[in-house]
Structure formats: structure tokens, C-alpha cells
Design an enzyme around this catalytic site. Structure first.
Site, PDB file in Angstrom:
ATOM      1  N   LYS A 119      50.988   6.435  75.259  1.00 54.35           N
ATOM      2  CA  LYS A 119      51.845   7.492  74.998  1.00 54.35           C
ATOM      3  C   LYS A 119      52.558   8.001  76.119  1.00 54.35           C
ATOM      4  O   LYS A 119      53.238   9.114  76.170  1.00 54.35           O
ATOM      5  CB  LYS A 119      50.139   8.228  75.562  1.00 54.35           C
ATOM      6  CG  LYS A 119      49.620   8.270  74.269  1.00 54.35           C
ATOM      7  CD  LYS A 119      48.357   9.031  74.885  1.00 54.35           C
ATOM      8  CE  LYS A 119      47.708   9.077  73.393  1.00 54.35           C
ATOM      9  NZ  LYS A 119      46.785   8.038  72.969  1.00 54.35           N
ATOM     10  N   GLU A 141      47.447  18.547  74.853  1.00 50.12           N
ATOM     11  CA  GLU A 141      45.985  18.734  74.228  1.00 50.12           C
ATOM     12  C   GLU A 141      45.446  17.502  74.693  1.00 50.12           C
ATOM     13  O   GLU A 141      46.690  16.520  75.064  1.00 50.12           O
ATOM     14  CB  GLU A 141      44.989  19.301  73.001  1.00 50.12           C
ATOM     15  CG  GLU A 141      46.160  17.529  71.676  1.00 50.12           C
ATOM     16  CD  GLU A 141      47.434  17.437  72.069  1.00 50.12           C
ATOM     17  OE1 GLU A 141      48.629  18.572  72.461  1.00 50.12           O
ATOM     18  OE2 GLU A 141      47.532  16.521  71.585  1.00 50.12           O
ATOM     19  N   SER A 408      48.388  -1.468  71.293  1.00 53.57           N
ATOM     20  CA  SER A 408      49.150   0.042  71.598  1.00 53.57           C
ATOM     21  C   SER A 408      48.279   0.556  73.460  1.00 53.57           C
ATOM     22  O   SER A 408      49.084   1.100  74.586  1.00 53.57           O
ATOM     23  CB  SER A 408      48.404   1.552  71.437  1.00 53.57           C
ATOM     24  OG  SER A 408      47.245   1.160  71.209  1.00 53.57           O
TER      25      SER A 408
HETATM   26  C1  PLP Z   1      46.368   7.403  71.825  1.00 53.67           C
HETATM   27  C2  PLP Z   1      45.985   6.517  71.163  1.00 53.67           C
HETATM   28  C3  PLP Z   1      45.888   5.421  70.241  1.00 53.67           C
HETATM   29  C4  PLP Z   1      46.199   7.445  68.758  1.00 53.67           C
HETATM   30  O1  PLP Z   1      47.322   7.590  69.360  1.00 53.67           O
HETATM   31  P1  PLP Z   1      48.670   6.897  68.023  1.00 53.67           P
HETATM   32  O2  PLP Z   1      49.526   8.865  68.117  1.00 53.67           O
HETATM   33  O3  PLP Z   1      48.010   6.631  66.275  1.00 53.67           O
HETATM   34  O4  PLP Z   1      48.741   5.988  68.406  1.00 53.67           O
HETATM   35  C5  PLP Z   1      46.525   4.184  69.891  1.00 53.67           C
HETATM   36  N1  PLP Z   1      46.463   3.656  71.077  1.00 53.67           N
HETATM   37  C6  PLP Z   1      45.852   4.230  72.570  1.00 53.67           C
HETATM   38  C7  PLP Z   1      46.162   3.262  73.754  1.00 53.67           C
HETATM   39  C8  PLP Z   1      45.884   5.067  73.080  1.00 53.67           C
HETATM   40  O5  PLP Z   1      45.838   5.722  73.570  1.00 53.67           O
END
Ligand code: PLP
Length: 426
Positions: A119, A141, A408
Site C-alpha cells: 500500500k 479511508e 502483498s
Molecule cells: C489492503 C491489502 C490487500 C488488499 O488490497 P488490494 O487493493 O486488493 O491489493 C492485500 N494484501 C494486503 C497485505 C493488504 O494490506
């Protein structure tokens, strides 16, 4: 290494200047979308109050300008390297691979970034864009607080005023993240409406934006909402795929056979996938939250049981009842717990270019523990959705194939919750 790709400016042609091709073409025209009206085929668009139309147009203009501006791109690349920690490694998960007995599994380590997830790529870039636009006040948000923390960090770094909207219920559940945001100088405003979670927080942020458009930029946290957000957020995460591409080529001398990423709004997934879209031999799978199963209210697998509709500025697949009321969602991971999915994913699913699967809470908890135990890497529960599916796919693909999974985020934020869940299960 991939440093060169990490700092190379993003230079796709501007959306307005891209050639329009017939939608019957295969996925070889990724820069043609969204079209001038902000649509990815039948999905996306601009569904906002009249008062925001001009603001969104200004934002699009400003964004298309910086997209072509080498100075902006160089500055962004500098902050991504110095502050966020790019490039992230492409890590060969040898013991997980051995355990599955099939395709080689590589993890794209977005979990190693500052604030713990992908993010920060987007939050940092949009904060920089806001500064460029002369806006000194940022709103955002947040659901679990991940995007709130990334935004608060970026605002602290650039000296921008920061207001984060968060459902009152989420504030209770995520008290530590509320404290983190406040430590970094953000004001966190609780939202008492409705379910007191993410959807209501977004509504409240929109209300603030309508009132304060002159001074304020809204940093949306995923590849969702009205144009230009899905395009812009996607572009700010494309660095994931650009790096992964160079890294796998350096490592294996060829492109991977399959890419897997979890899908909430869809930003980490499209960020990884985008630069591989035209390599049609590479399969791409987005993994949604299967929750406790596909019963109504028990999951967030929008493509499994959702229908076309409009929510929070965007036309896409939604979980809704017969009357169009948004259904409740559930997932063990807060980051995937949303009733709608990014429009670009809906588009490429329709074209057959990206496939979607889901993982249930139980499978996710299993994958969370497996990755921790075999690799010494505690993955976010969101990312564990991608891992759960990757374990299945590695076996199906078999030896000799290459799988890249987008890790992610890191799971430190989730350990308390997992401890409680496992405790319950004995
Ligand atoms: C917020 C988040 C997601 C989901 O958001 P996407 O916009 O679909 O990538 C996935 N993995 C992590 C670690 C997150 O913090």
C-alpha cells in the site's frame, strides 16, 4: 539486480492518446483502457455527485501530466527506494516448493516494504501528486488500518495534514493501528453510521471531499472508485510487475508460467499482472476471500456470486441482494472484506485474460502457518489467500513450471487474531 527497472519512469502513452482498438482483440491493448469516459469495457466509469466531477477531471489532468514527467517519476522512484525500500526481493521459496512437489514457487516480497505492505507504493505516490497539485490536506479511508498507516506515514514524510476516516467498529478491533496513525500525526475520525466499517468510512471521506475539494486530496487505497483512481492506483503499483519481470528473467532466464495474487479492491494483483498482460501464455489468477463458504454474507468472492451494479463511484461486480442492497461480507482478512471488486479485474475476467478463484478462511489459516513454518516468513492473511491457491496450483502445474506469488504484506498485524482463532480450534 532489478534496480534499473525499479527506478525507470513509468512511460505508458496517456490514456487519451492511446489508440482505440476493437474490444474483440485479445488482451494486447492494455493501454487502451480505460477509455476517455473512464471505462474498462463495461466496467468502471464515474458515478459521483456533480460537485466532484470537476475535481476528478482536474485530478485526471494532473495525473496524466506527472505520468509523462520524468522529474516526477524520478522523484517518486527516489522515495520508493529510500523511504519504502524498493526494489523488493523476488524470493525462491525452496522449502514450500519442495513441500508441494511441483512448480517452483517464487514470492514477490512486498511484505518487506515500509509499513508492511504494497500500500505504501500508492500512498507515497498520491501524496507526492497532491503536493504537486498544491493540496496540503489529505483524507483517506481505512478498514483495518493498513492504508491509513501507509497514508499517515507518507503525510508525515511530506508534512501534509492528514485525516483518516475509519468505522467505529474497526477502530475498536484495530486499536493499535489507530494509535500508530496518531503517532504519525494523523487525525483519526470514527464513523458511527451503518455497520461502522469500511463502506461507511468511504462514504464519510467522500462527504469531506465534497466540502473541502479546494484544499484536499483524497488518497483512495485500492484500484477502485471513479476514474481516474483505478487507472492511477494501478499505475502506481506497476512497479511490482516491472521488478518481478526483470527479476525472474535474471534468475531463471525465462518468464513465469503463472502469476497469483489476492484480490480485495485489486491493487496488488493488477500491479503484478499488468506488465505481463500481453504475454498471453502466462496464466494469471486473482484469489478472493471465500470466507466460511459461499453462503450469503459469509464471504467476499464477488466473482463467485456477485452481479453487476454501481457502488461508491464505480460500475462492477458487487455482492448485492435482489433489491440491489449491498450484502454483508465476511473474511478472516480485513483487507479482502469488501463487497465490490476493481473494474479492471471485471474487464479482464470477461475477456478470459485473468481467472479468479477463492480461498476459504480455513485454507488461509493453513497457508499462513505453512509459509511461517517452512520459510520463516509470516505472511499477511490477505496474502495467505494467494499462498493457499498457489499450493494447489504448484501441484497441478508440476515440476519444471514457474509460479510467482505476490506476497502483498507481512502478517505481524495478524498474529494476535490467528492465535485467538487457533486457540479456539484447539
Ligand atoms: C489492503 C491489502 C490487500 C488488499 O488490497 P488490494 O487493493 O486488493 O491489493 C492485500 N494484501 C494486503 C497485505 C493488504 O494490506
Amino acid at each position: 539486480m532489478s534496480t534499473a527497472t525499479a527506478v525507470s519512469p513509468a512511460t505508458p502513452p496517456a490514456a487519451s492518446a492511446a489508440p482505440r482498438q476493437a474490444s474483440t482483440a485479445s488482451a494486447t491493448d492494455r493501454f487502451s483502457f480505460p477509455d476517455a469516459s473512464g471505462h474498462f469495457g463495461n466496467y468502471g466509469g464515474v458515478y459521483v455527485p456533480e460537485t466532484l466531477m470537476t475535481t476528478l477531471q482536474e485530478l485526471e489532468t494532473a495525473y496524466l501530466e506527472v505520468r509523462e514527467d520524468p522529474e516526477f517519476q524520478a522523484e517518486l522512484a527516489h522515495h520508493l527506494a529510500e523511504f519504502a525500500g524498493r526494489p523488493t526481493e523476488l524470493y525462491y521459496a525452496s522449502r514450500l516448493t519442495e513441500y508441494c512437489g511441483g512448480a517452483k514457487i517464487y514470492l514477490k516480497r512486498e511484505d518487506l516494504l515500509h509499513t508492511g505492505a504494497h500500500k505504501i507504493n500508492n500512498a507515497l505516490a498520491q501524496a507526492l501528486l497532491a503536493r504537486r497539485m498544491g493540496k496540503k490536506r489529505i483524507i483517506a479511508e481505512t478498514g483495518a488500518g493498513q492504508h491509513g498507516c501507509a497514508t499517515a506515514a507518507a503525510c508525515a514524510k511530506f508534512g501534509l495534514e492528514c485525516v483518516i476516516y475509519m468505522g467505529a467498529h474497526d477502530m475498536e478491533r484495530q486499536a493499535l493501528n489507530v494509535f500508530r496513525m496518531r503517532l504519525m500525526g494523523a487525525e483519526v475520525r470514527g464513523v458511527e453510521a451503518g455497520q461502522k466499517t469500511l463502506k461507511e468510512a468511504i462514504n464519510e471521506a467522500m462527504r469531506d471531499w465534497v466540502t473541502n475539494v479546494r484544499s484536499t486530496h483524497y488518497i483512495l487505497g485500492t484500484a477502485y472508485g471513479s476514474h481516474p483512481y483505478p487507472m492511477m492506483v494501478r499505475d502506481f503499483h506497476r512497479v511490482i510487475g516491472r521488478e518481478a519481470r526483470a527479476q525472474i528473467l535474471a534468475r531463471e532466464g525465462r518468464l513465469p508460467d503463472e502469476l497469483i495474487a489476492c484480490v480485495g479492491g485489486g491493487s496488488n494483483a493488477i500491479g503484478l499482472f499488468f506488465d505481463f498482460l500481453e504475454d498471453t501464455q502466462i496464466a494469471m489468477i486473482g484469489v478472493e476471500a471465500g470466507g466460511t463458504g459461499l453462503e450469503r454474507g459469509e464471504h467476499a468472492a464477488r466473482f463467485a456470486t456477485g452481479r453487476l451494479g454501481v457502488l461508491q463511484g464505480c460500475k462492477t461486480y458487487l455482492l448485492q441482494d435482489q433489491e440491489g442492497q449491498i450484502e454483508l461480507t465476511h473474511s478472516v482478512s480485513a483487507g479482502l472484506d469488501y463487497a465490490a471488486v476493481g473494474p479492471e479485474h471485471a474487464f479482464y475476467r470477461e475477456r478470459g485474460r485473468i481467472q479468479f478463484a477463492y480461498a476459504t478462511d480455513d485454507e488461509v489459516l493453513e497457508a499462513f502457518q505453512l509459509c511461517s513454518r517452512l520459510e520463516g516468513i509470516i505472511p499477511a492473511l490477505e496474502s495467505s489467500h494467494a499462498l493457499a491457491h498457489a499450493v494447489k496450483r504448484a501441484r497441478e502445474l508440476g515440476p519444471g513450471k514457474l509460479l510467482v506469488v505476490n506476497l502483498s504484506g507481512r502478517g505481524d498485524k495478524d498474529v494476535e487474531q490467528v492465535a485467538a482463532l487457533l486457540g479456539q480450534r484447539g
